[in-house]
Design a protein around this motif. Structure first.
Motif, PDB file in Angstrom:
ATOM      1  N   PHE A  94       0.838  -1.200   0.000  1.00 45.68           N
ATOM      2  CA  PHE A  94       0.000   0.000   0.000  1.00 45.68           C
ATOM      3  C   PHE A  94       0.873   1.250   0.000  1.00 45.68           C
ATOM      4  O   PHE A  94       0.669   2.172  -0.789  1.00 45.68           O
ATOM      5  CB  PHE A  94      -0.926  -0.016   1.223  1.00 45.68           C
ATOM      6  N   VAL A  95       1.890   1.261   0.887  1.00 46.34           N
ATOM      7  CA  VAL A  95       2.780   2.422   0.974  1.00 46.34           C
ATOM      8  C   VAL A  95       3.431   2.694  -0.379  1.00 46.34           C
ATOM      9  O   VAL A  95       3.434   3.828  -0.882  1.00 46.34           O
ATOM     10  CB  VAL A  95       3.859   2.192   2.064  1.00 46.34           C
ATOM     11  N   PHE A  96       3.935   1.637  -1.022  1.00 45.45           N
ATOM     12  CA  PHE A  96       4.661   1.880  -2.271  1.00 45.45           C
ATOM     13  C   PHE A  96       3.719   2.177  -3.438  1.00 45.45           C
ATOM     14  O   PHE A  96       4.080   2.952  -4.324  1.00 45.45           O
ATOM     15  CB  PHE A  96       5.633   0.734  -2.566  1.00 45.45           C
ATOM     16  N   CYS A  97       2.516   1.603  -3.419  1.00 38.87           N
ATOM     17  CA  CYS A  97       1.541   1.961  -4.454  1.00 38.87           C
ATOM     18  C   CYS A  97       1.203   3.439  -4.379  1.00 38.87           C
ATOM     19  O   CYS A  97       1.144   4.132  -5.394  1.00 38.87           O
ATOM     20  CB  CYS A  97       0.260   1.155  -4.286  1.00 38.87           C
ATOM     21  N   MET A  98       0.975   3.923  -3.159  1.00 42.37           N
ATOM     22  CA  MET A  98       0.642   5.332  -2.987  1.00 42.37           C
ATOM     23  C   MET A  98       1.806   6.213  -3.412  1.00 42.37           C
ATOM     24  O   MET A  98       1.623   7.255  -4.034  1.00 42.37           O
ATOM     25  CB  MET A  98       0.302   5.623  -1.516  1.00 42.37           C
ATOM     26  N   LEU A  99       3.019   5.766  -3.068  1.00 37.53           N
ATOM     27  CA  LEU A  99       4.204   6.547  -3.434  1.00 37.53           C
ATOM     28  C   LEU A  99       4.319   6.661  -4.955  1.00 37.53           C
ATOM     29  O   LEU A  99       4.587   7.734  -5.495  1.00 37.53           O
ATOM     30  CB  LEU A  99       5.449   5.878  -2.843  1.00 37.53           C
ATOM     31  N   GLY A 104       7.832   7.427 -11.927  1.00 34.24           N
ATOM     32  CA  GLY A 104       7.312   6.967 -10.638  1.00 34.24           C
ATOM     33  C   GLY A 104       7.752   5.551 -10.350  1.00 34.24           C
ATOM     34  O   GLY A 104       8.193   5.231  -9.249  1.00 34.24           O
ATOM     35  N   ILE A 105       7.651   4.691 -11.376  1.00 30.41           N
ATOM     36  CA  ILE A 105       8.058   3.296 -11.201  1.00 30.41           C
ATOM     37  C   ILE A 105       9.560   3.208 -10.957  1.00 30.41           C
ATOM     38  O   ILE A 105      10.015   2.509 -10.039  1.00 30.41           O
ATOM     39  CB  ILE A 105       7.683   2.474 -12.448  1.00 30.41           C
ATOM     40  N   ILE A 138      14.182   2.689  -4.936  1.00 28.05           N
ATOM     41  CA  ILE A 138      14.200   2.737  -3.472  1.00 28.05           C
ATOM     42  C   ILE A 138      14.118   1.316  -2.900  1.00 28.05           C
ATOM     43  O   ILE A 138      14.896   0.935  -2.013  1.00 28.05           O
ATOM     44  CB  ILE A 138      13.022   3.583  -2.946  1.00 28.05           C
ATOM     45  N   GLN A 139      13.196   0.513  -3.444  1.00 28.76           N
ATOM     46  CA  GLN A 139      13.005  -0.831  -2.878  1.00 28.76           C
ATOM     47  C   GLN A 139      14.229  -1.712  -3.104  1.00 28.76           C
ATOM     48  O   GLN A 139      14.669  -2.439  -2.212  1.00 28.76           O
ATOM     49  CB  GLN A 139      11.772  -1.484  -3.509  1.00 28.76           C
ATOM     50  N   MET A 140      14.790  -1.641  -4.332  1.00 28.56           N
ATOM     51  CA  MET A 140      15.968  -2.456  -4.622  1.00 28.56           C
ATOM     52  C   MET A 140      17.138  -2.029  -3.750  1.00 28.56           C
ATOM     53  O   MET A 140      17.833  -2.847  -3.177  1.00 28.56           O
ATOM     54  CB  MET A 140      16.365  -2.301  -6.087  1.00 28.56           C
ATOM     55  N   ALA A 141      17.303  -0.693  -3.644  1.00 32.69           N
ATOM     56  CA  ALA A 141      18.428  -0.197  -2.853  1.00 32.69           C
ATOM     57  C   ALA A 141      18.297  -0.631  -1.405  1.00 32.69           C
ATOM     58  O   ALA A 141      19.284  -1.001  -0.768  1.00 32.69           O
ATOM     59  CB  ALA A 141      18.498   1.322  -2.951  1.00 32.69           C
ATOM     60  N   SER A 142      17.055  -0.647  -0.879  1.00 34.75           N
ATOM     61  CA  SER A 142      16.885  -1.029   0.519  1.00 34.75           C
ATOM     62  C   SER A 142      17.185  -2.517   0.715  1.00 34.75           C
ATOM     63  O   SER A 142      17.583  -2.917   1.815  1.00 34.75           O
ATOM     64  CB  SER A 142      15.493  -0.676   1.032  1.00 34.75           C
ATOM     65  N   VAL A 143      17.028  -3.325  -0.343  1.00 35.95           N
ATOM     66  CA  VAL A 143      17.449  -4.725  -0.214  1.00 35.95           C
ATOM     67  C   VAL A 143      18.969  -4.847  -0.355  1.00 35.95           C
ATOM     68  O   VAL A 143      19.621  -5.579   0.385  1.00 35.95           O
ATOM     69  CB  VAL A 143      16.729  -5.618  -1.255  1.00 35.95           C
ATOM     70  N   PHE A 144      19.552  -4.100  -1.311  1.00 33.16           N
ATOM     71  CA  PHE A 144      21.004  -4.173  -1.534  1.00 33.16           C
ATOM     72  C   PHE A 144      21.786  -3.809  -0.282  1.00 33.16           C
ATOM     73  O   PHE A 144      22.810  -4.409   0.021  1.00 33.16           O
ATOM     74  CB  PHE A 144      21.429  -3.188  -2.625  1.00 33.16           C
ATOM     75  N   PHE A 201      19.051  -0.877  10.545  1.00 33.72           N
ATOM     76  CA  PHE A 201      18.428  -2.092  10.013  1.00 33.72           C
ATOM     77  C   PHE A 201      16.931  -2.089  10.280  1.00 33.72           C
ATOM     78  O   PHE A 201      16.127  -2.469   9.436  1.00 33.72           O
ATOM     79  CB  PHE A 201      19.100  -3.303  10.678  1.00 33.72           C
ATOM     80  N   LYS A 202      16.562  -1.590  11.473  1.00 35.38           N
ATOM     81  CA  LYS A 202      15.142  -1.584  11.828  1.00 35.38           C
ATOM     82  C   LYS A 202      14.355  -0.522  11.077  1.00 35.38           C
ATOM     83  O   LYS A 202      13.140  -0.583  11.006  1.00 35.38           O
ATOM     84  CB  LYS A 202      14.997  -1.351  13.337  1.00 35.38           C
ATOM     85  N   LEU A 203      15.072   0.476  10.516  1.00 39.44           N
ATOM     86  CA  LEU A 203      14.379   1.524   9.761  1.00 39.44           C
ATOM     87  C   LEU A 203      14.217   1.154   8.294  1.00 39.44           C
ATOM     88  O   LEU A 203      13.487   1.804   7.559  1.00 39.44           O
ATOM     89  CB  LEU A 203      15.166   2.838   9.867  1.00 39.44           C
ATOM     90  N   ASN A 204      14.918   0.116   7.857  1.00 37.33           N
ATOM     91  CA  ASN A 204      14.899  -0.272   6.453  1.00 37.33           C
ATOM     92  C   ASN A 204      13.578  -0.969   6.103  1.00 37.33           C
ATOM     93  O   ASN A 204      13.213  -1.936   6.752  1.00 37.33           O
ATOM     94  CB  ASN A 204      16.085  -1.228   6.231  1.00 37.33           C
ATOM     95  N   PRO A 205      12.836  -0.479   5.105  1.00 37.64           N
ATOM     96  CA  PRO A 205      11.553  -1.125   4.792  1.00 37.64           C
ATOM     97  C   PRO A 205      11.705  -2.591   4.386  1.00 37.64           C
ATOM     98  O   PRO A 205      10.837  -3.404   4.700  1.00 37.64           O
ATOM     99  CB  PRO A 205      10.998  -0.283   3.641  1.00 37.64           C
ATOM    100  N   ALA A 206      12.812  -2.918   3.722  1.00 41.12           N
ATOM    101  CA  ALA A 206      12.972  -4.302   3.263  1.00 41.12           C
ATOM    102  C   ALA A 206      13.155  -5.252   4.436  1.00 41.12           C
ATOM    103  O   ALA A 206      12.613  -6.361   4.451  1.00 41.12           O
ATOM    104  CB  ALA A 206      14.164  -4.410   2.325  1.00 41.12           C
ATOM    105  N   SER A 207      13.905  -4.836   5.478  1.00 39.97           N
ATOM    106  CA  SER A 207      14.112  -5.739   6.609  1.00 39.97           C
ATOM    107  C   SER A 207      12.851  -5.862   7.452  1.00 39.97           C
ATOM    108  O   SER A 207      12.636  -6.871   8.112  1.00 39.97           O
ATOM    109  CB  SER A 207      15.288  -5.270   7.460  1.00 39.97           C
TER     110      SER A 207
END
Lengths: 265, 276
Positions: free
Chosen positions: A147-152, A165-166, A172-178, A197-203
């Protein structure tokens, strides 16, 4: 009705694809009967590049979902926007209504995703002991995250066009996993790195990296860190409140007559 | 002759677009970054222990962060020229060009120029990188990025798994150029496929990221159960890859399949527009 049916089919299909394409049974705790649920909840046992690539590959259904629903609000800016918005009395209320619709579609998609995982698990292993709790958390995380990323995507698209937008949100999502790759050997998961680590959306997305005081606790918590399972829920909830709030604020600032683009966005 | 004019004209249009410029610069920056990182990593080591200049590249499979590139690959392939058809419709350029050069020539020129531009985006940064690496790094360095001697008996066992290993034994530079070109061709085929899909009248540019992405996802996972060779695309688009069981036929089939589908989709839509 056709839309819901399509969502349900896509959700369960994407789960089946994920389970059979990226399941790595040898790496997951063999005491745990629910391998399939673990695969569905993106469980990866290490931060090596190989496992992170698997994590990203199994996030492909999410990206596909985000691409399709990333234009849900933006589409009104592409076609007859002046006509459409001059007939909306309260744009913020309209925006919140649309957000609720997006969250509804997200919930349907991931409900069918999780239910398929449960069906496959019970069908194949016959074990359904801790399935419930893990599934509920996975479901809530996935719904709020997407939901967060769809809205973004929707909000960024209004200003820059849907392709940018995509690209930005995918980046952002890929970088947060990398970024998680640094925890493989270079950085220990303590102190300030743990806070980051706790602030990272991917973790926050992966249930099996969290800790829990309940029965679920001994099956998850792959890295033995203090990362409560409910904190991520609050984290995503706050993020979605923020993004809805910000969206409701800036949607009023857009001058539709200037931003009017009668074209394919 | 007029087809060549059409290709020239549309290519020069595409080169001036932001999509091409940004993606070219991003890939170029990435390639340079890899060179700089390896220059720092090898600082102070003996020349004989250094990596061969041709084996330090943004798409060498053993280099750090190459999977970064692999994850962005399907998205980057669409960026330079994948939206060109939709952009032409938006700016009404297509009406002008079709009237000027005829519908068939317009579409033919479109597909070829899209292919060429994407090919350039994915190959030129790495060719320039090769040139700079040859200047920067010493030729005494003979190791592969994995740490073994590039032509030692140990590495040769793995080098047999390279897609064109015989070329690698003959000349490492020609191997580099041809396999990088193959990656460019794969990306170009993806862009042609995307343009073919966009001729169906897709409304939002965002949706054009999906076809090539899903094609790769399904191709690598479904063909895993059908053919015996290794099917993950990451190992094909990177060069000097030592994973066992890759097959050239599979790679070429995917490329041809993408191209043919792109051309067929466009042809279908030309016919549909004529009958309307």
């Amino acid at each position: 009705m056709g839309k819901y049916f399509f969502l349900i089919i896509c959700g369960s299909m994407s789960n089946i694809l994920n389970i059979f394409f990226y399941l790595d049974i040898t790496d997951i705790n063999s005491d745990f009967g629910t391998y399939f649920i673990m695969a569905a909840s993106l469980a990866q046992p290490t931060f090596t590049s190989g496992h992170l690539v698997l994590l990203m590959q199994s996030m492909i259904p999410m990206f596909a979902f985000q691409i399709v629903y990333g234009v849900y609000i933006y589409k009104h800016f592409c076609c007859a926007s002046v006509y459409y918005f001059s007939r909306q009395k309260n744009r913020t209320r309209w925006f919140i209504g649309e957000s609720v619709k997006i969250i509804k579609y997200t919930a349907i998609f991931f409900a069918s995703y999780i239910l398929t995982a449960i069906a496959v698990t019970i069908g194949v292993t016959g074990d359904s002991k801790v399935v419930g709790e893990l599934c509920i958390y996975t479901f809530l995380y996935f719904v709020l995250y997407n939901f967060v990323f769809c809205m973004l995507i929707n909000l960024v698209s209004i200003f820059t066009g849907s392709q940018n937008g995509i690209i930005i949100t995918y980046g952002i999502q890929m970088a947060s996993v990398f970024v998680l790759n640094v925890f493989n050997d270079k950085v220990q998961l303590t102190g300030i790195p743990l806070k980051l680590f706790k602030l990272n959306p991917a973790s926050n997305l992966v249930v099996s990296w969290h800790s829990s005081s309940g029965k679920l606790g001994k099956y998850i918590n792959m890295f033995n860190i203090d990362f409560d399972i409910n904190v991520s829920l609050i984290y995503f909830f706050v993020l979605s409140l923020i993004i809805t709030g910000v969206g409701g604020f800036i949607i009023n600032k857009i001058d539709v007559t200037l931003e009017n683009k009668e074209e394919k966005g | 002759m007029e087809v060549i004019n059409s290709i020239k004209m549309q290519s020069s249009l595409l080169i001036r677009k932001k999509g091409f410029q940004i993606s070219f610069l991003l890939l170029f920056a990435y390639a340079m970054l890899i060179s700089v990182i390896y220059a720092y990593m090898q600082k102070g080591s003996y020349t004989t222990e250094m990596i061969h200049p041709a084996m330090i590249s943004g798409i060498t499979s053993d280099v750090d962060y190459v999977w970064f590139f692999c994850r962005y690959f399907p998205f980057m392939a669409v960026m330079p020229a994948g939206f060109s058809f939709i952009n032409d419709i938006n700016t009404k350029t297509s009406v002008l060009l079709k009237a000027q050069m005829g519908e068939k020539r317009y579409y033919m020129g479109k597909l070829v120029s899209v292919f060429l531009i994407t090919f350039i985006t994915f190959t030129f940064p790495f060719f320039i990188e090769l040139l700079l690496n040859v200047i920067i790094f010493p030729f005494e360095g003979t190791r592969a990025a994995t740490g073994w001697e590039a032509y030692s008996l140990t590495y040769v066992q793995y080098a047999n798994n390279h897609l064109m290993s015989r070329l690698f034994y003959n000349n490492i530079y020609i191997y580099y150029i041809i396999s990088t070109a193959l990656t460019g061709i794969f990306a170009g085929a993806g862009a042609v496929f995307t343009v073919g899909i966009s001729s169906f009248g897709i409304k939002y540019k965002a949706f054009l990221f999906l076809p090539f992405y899903l094609f790769i996802y399904l191709a690598e996972n479904i063909s895993k159960y059908i053919i015996s060779s290794y099917t993950y695309i990451d190992t094909y688009i990177t060069i000097f890859d030592i994973i066992e069981g890759k097959s050239m036929a599979y790679y070429l089939t995917l490329i041809v399949l993408l191209m043919i589908m792109g051309i067929i989709f466009t042809a279908i839509n030309i016919r549909r527009n004529e009958t309307r």
